[in-house]
Scaffold this active site. Structure first.
Site, PDB file in Angstrom:
ATOM      1  N   SER A  87       0.783  -1.002   0.023  1.00 17.69           N
ATOM      2  CA  SER A  87       0.203   0.032  -0.459  1.00 17.69           C
ATOM      3  C   SER A  87       1.165   0.889   0.006  1.00 17.69           C
ATOM      4  CB  SER A  87      -1.148   0.312   0.772  1.00 17.69           C
ATOM      5  OG  SER A  87      -2.301   0.731   1.020  1.00 17.69           O
ATOM      6  N   HIS A 191      -9.119   1.324  -0.138  1.00 12.77           N
ATOM      7  CA  HIS A 191      -9.225   0.116  -1.351  1.00 12.77           C
ATOM      8  C   HIS A 191     -10.516  -0.544  -1.775  1.00 12.77           C
ATOM      9  CE1 HIS A 191      -4.085   0.200  -0.854  1.00 12.77           C
ATOM     10  NE2 HIS A 191      -4.697   0.418   0.838  1.00 12.77           N
TER      11      HIS A 191
END
Length: 744
Positions: A87, A191
């Site tokens: 990430s 996300h």
């Protein structure tokens, strides 16, 4: 062989980076000036409990990860094969790979953190002890508004969605065997699709930066494969709305032979996850015909074995193979030249282009090829493509003898004129056909129209109007309207593909009956039944096709008239990345087309516009708030401005219908949106990559699967002529293998 990995949000702790701040004082001051606070004080003391807040966590962790990497390189000069980051950590991987400098990295993650912290009403939860398939089934069966956000390991998966769904799902996951269900302390559904608004805002910000080619491959979280040089902006934008596929990323690295993983940054979170992934991963190596060298070992005699030899003779080509056109020059002049020089038939995509551009390209093609090489021009039928007469005049002017037509449901005077201009009778009374037409047929009814001569009433009317001589009208009564016809599937909302494997034999049978019962020339029948792999190609010939037709697979080639960004999005896509949207010319028949739907919102927007058209009789029946939202986000202008723009390009007859009928005017809005979205894909506007309108069907997906792991895996290595040769060669091999198995 070493891979360096960088942790993401969640790895932070008070006191991290304590040994680094004094050594890299200048860089810390640089970061402080950008974010507006003291990062060292935040990390060391966190007096106001801000370190756990997204907008503070992300810049702080990026700085500590970056300094940790620089410290490592001072002490260790081992060769690094790959970078990866979880990430936020992916930004450190890109920094380490020289994609951007430290200052740019801090600016990017600060903006990213600010935007993500704005998300409200969402939540996330870590599910421990269940695999991905089980989690997806639980979500689907119980209709939770959730999706997988992180695949951290095979048994540690994070779901994301609306806060109430995250809470309500807890008991269901535990009942199905989850060992733990830990709700995370976040305010947003990170996300996931719920971050699209913030993703668009981030896209506007990212667009101002230029990036370098990675000096070392960086693995993308979203795609679990290396970054493409042309798609760095796109991948960064996608990351906000798509899952972190850490399991897939590590498995990709294991498949590349990576055995050493070095975690750079605070903690050992990733090291533990990698261990868990390694324990459940078995690497399999498969072998196939993959290189151009292997393909070239086959002789030219193999190339032309498949299909009807008369197709090759009439068009002076080496393959019973045709590259069908995509409009707006996507099947470009460069593609046509490349194919013709390799003696492969291709059709230039003229529809949707201004006449001066078409004439410019035809002049260029003729100059490059001369008079001998084979090529043609393609045009679309339908109400929105009514300039066929003007385009056909250009074909006559530039002596283009081959025409492909798509979407025609009847014979038009312009088609008859093109056909008639190429008819010549010799001294023996034999009429030769010098203007050839290849038509698309999506039904028996379509095929029947084209396998027949032009309707008598149409010929009579054209003679009366002076558009056609009586002599040529008589000749046309005994000549089918097309020399070649190919069958293709129709896509509907409830059935993605009406099987052309059924239609092809039926049309061949109808053709054979007509040939036996008349003196008409025999029309060749081709197949466009999702030709994208050796198997479907071979099957078409096995079912009796005289030639095969490809279209969508040629978009992801060097010569295609799409932007590099669109091509890179195409060559990595798979079948799951497709969606269907209604065709604007076919609202009443319910025909759809397949498009790319990989981290994009084009399909959803197109579908919403169609639903509004279906449920309302006028644009002004729609709720004012909804109208304003569509004008601002979808169209970028008002309804009235769209209508004004369309008045310059649509036929007057259609415009008059829109003035009288509000529903027709709404159809124009849909048409405008699709056209603009296709233009974005052609030009490669990175700010609006989520709105690209790109054709992506089962053939394109099958082609990507087939070419995976070969030299042609990426579009940069796909030449349209070599792709054709490879496809036909391996189709021949496939048929030989299957026939050998049947004989044994």
């Amino acid at each position: 062989m070493a891979t360096y990995v960088f942790p993401g949000q969640g790895a932070q702790f008070k006191g991290m980076g304590s040994e680094l701040f004094r050594e890299f004082k200048d860089m810390v001051r640089e970061a402080n000036a950008i974010v507006g606070y003291d990062i060292e004080e935040l990390c060391m003391f966190d007096k106001h409990n801000l370190l756990s807040k997204t907008e503070y966590t992300q810049p702080a962790l990026f700085v500590v990860n970056a300094l940790s990497y620089l410290k490592n390189r001072q002490e260790n000069n081992e060769k690094i094969d790959y970078f990866a980051g979880h990430s936020l950590g992916e930004y450190n991987a890109l920094f380490a790979a020289d994609v951007f400098d430290f200052e740019t990295g801090v600016k990017l993650v600060e903006k990213r953190g600010q935007l993500m912290s704005m998300a409200r009403g969402g939540g996330m939860s870590a599910v421990i002890g269940l695999d991905q398939n089980t989690i997806e089934q639980i979500i689907s069966i119980n209709k939770f508004n959730l999706e997988i956000a992180n695949c951290n390991s095979p048994s540690q998966i994070v779901v994301s969605g609306l806060k109430e769904d995250v809470t309500a799902a807890r008991e269901y996951f535990l009942e199905e065997g989850a060992k733990h269900y830990v709700i995370l302390n976040v305010s947003g559904a990170f996300h996931s699709r719920h971050m699209q608004e913030y993703s668009r805002m981030f896209a506007d910000y990212v667009g101002q930066f230029s990036f370098n080619k990675p000096s070392v491959p960086v693995i993308s979280n979203v795609h679990a494969e290396p970054y493409s040089d042309h798609l760095i902006h796109q991948f960064l934008i996608e990351q906000m709305t798509n899952r972190v596929n850490w399991t897939g990323s590590i498995r990709y690295l294991l498949e590349q032979g990576q055995t050493e993983f070095v975690e750079v940054g605070p903690g050992q979170v990733l090291t533990k996850l990698i261990d868990a992934i390694q324990q459940t991963t078995t690497i399999e190596v498969t072998k196939s015909i993959s290189t151009q060298k292997e393909v070239s070992e086959y002789t030219q005699t193999t190339l032309n074995k498949l299909g009807e030899s008369s197709f090759q003779q009439v068009y002076d080509v080496k393959l019973s193979y045709m590259v069908s056109f995509l409009p707006k020059g996507i099947t470009s002049a460069e593609m046509i030249i490349k194919l013709a020089r390799s003696n492969i038939l291709g059709f230039y995509g003229a529809s949707g282009l201004p006449l001066d551009r078409i004439e410019q390209d035809l002049t260029y093609i003729n100059k490059e090829l001369g008079k001998l090489q084979p090529f043609g021009v393609g045009i679309l039928g339908g109400a929105y493509n009514s300039n066929d007469q003007e385009i056909l005049k250009l074909l006559l002017k530039h002596k283009v003898a081959n025409l492909e037509i798509q979407g025609y449901k009847n014979i038009t005077p312009a088609l008859v004129q093109f056909r008639a201009e190429g008819l010549v009778r010799d001294d023996h009374g034999i009429v030769s056909i010098n203007h050839r037409i290849i038509a698309q047929a999506k039904s028996i009814e379509d095929a029947e129209i084209f396998l027949s001569p032009a309707p008598a009433y149409l010929l009579e009317d054209m003679v009366l109007k002076g558009l056609l001589s009586q002599e040529k009208a008589e000749w046309l009564m005994n000549i089918p309207m097309v020399d070649d016809l190919y069958v293709e599937s129709t896509i509907t909302e409830t059935n993605r593909m009406l099987d052309s494997a059924v239609l092809l034999p039926a049309v061949i049978k109808m053709r054979d009956l007509r040939t036996r019962s008349t003196s008409w020339p025999r029309t060749r029948i081709g197949s466009a039944m999702q030709i994208g792999s050796p198997e479907t190609t071979g099957l078409s010939f096995f079912l009796g096709a005289d030639f095969v037709v490809t279209r969508s697979i040629n978009q992801a080639t060097v010569e295609a008239g799409l932007s590099n960004m669109a091509k890179s999005m195409l060559d990595r896509a798979r079948d799951k990345n497709s969606a269907i949207v209604p065709k604007v010319d076919c609202f009443e028949s319910g025909e759809y087309t397949m498009v790319l739907h990989d981290n994009m919102y084009f399909a959803e927007r197109a579908d919403l516009l169609y639903r509004l058209f279906y449920n309302n009789d006028s644009w002004y029946e729609i709720d004012e708030e909804e109208r304003n939202r569509i004008q601002e986000l979808y169209l970028g202008q008002t309804f009235e401005q769209v209508q004004d723009n369309l008045s310059a390009i649509l036929p007057k007859s259609i415009l008059k219908r829109a003035e009288r009928n509000g529903k027709v005017a709404m159809a124009h809005i849909y048409y405008w949106y699709l056209e603009q979205a296709q233009d974005l894909a052609i030009t490669g506007d990175m700010r609006h990559s989520g709105e690209y309108h790109i054709c992506f069907d089962q053939a394109a997906a099958a082609c990507n699967n087939w070419l995976s792991g070969t030299e042609m895996e990426t579009w940069e290595n796909r030449r349209v002529d070599k792709l054709a040769e490879k496809l036909m060669l391996e189709a021949e091999m496939y048929l030989n293998e299957r026939l050998s198995e049947l004989k044994s």
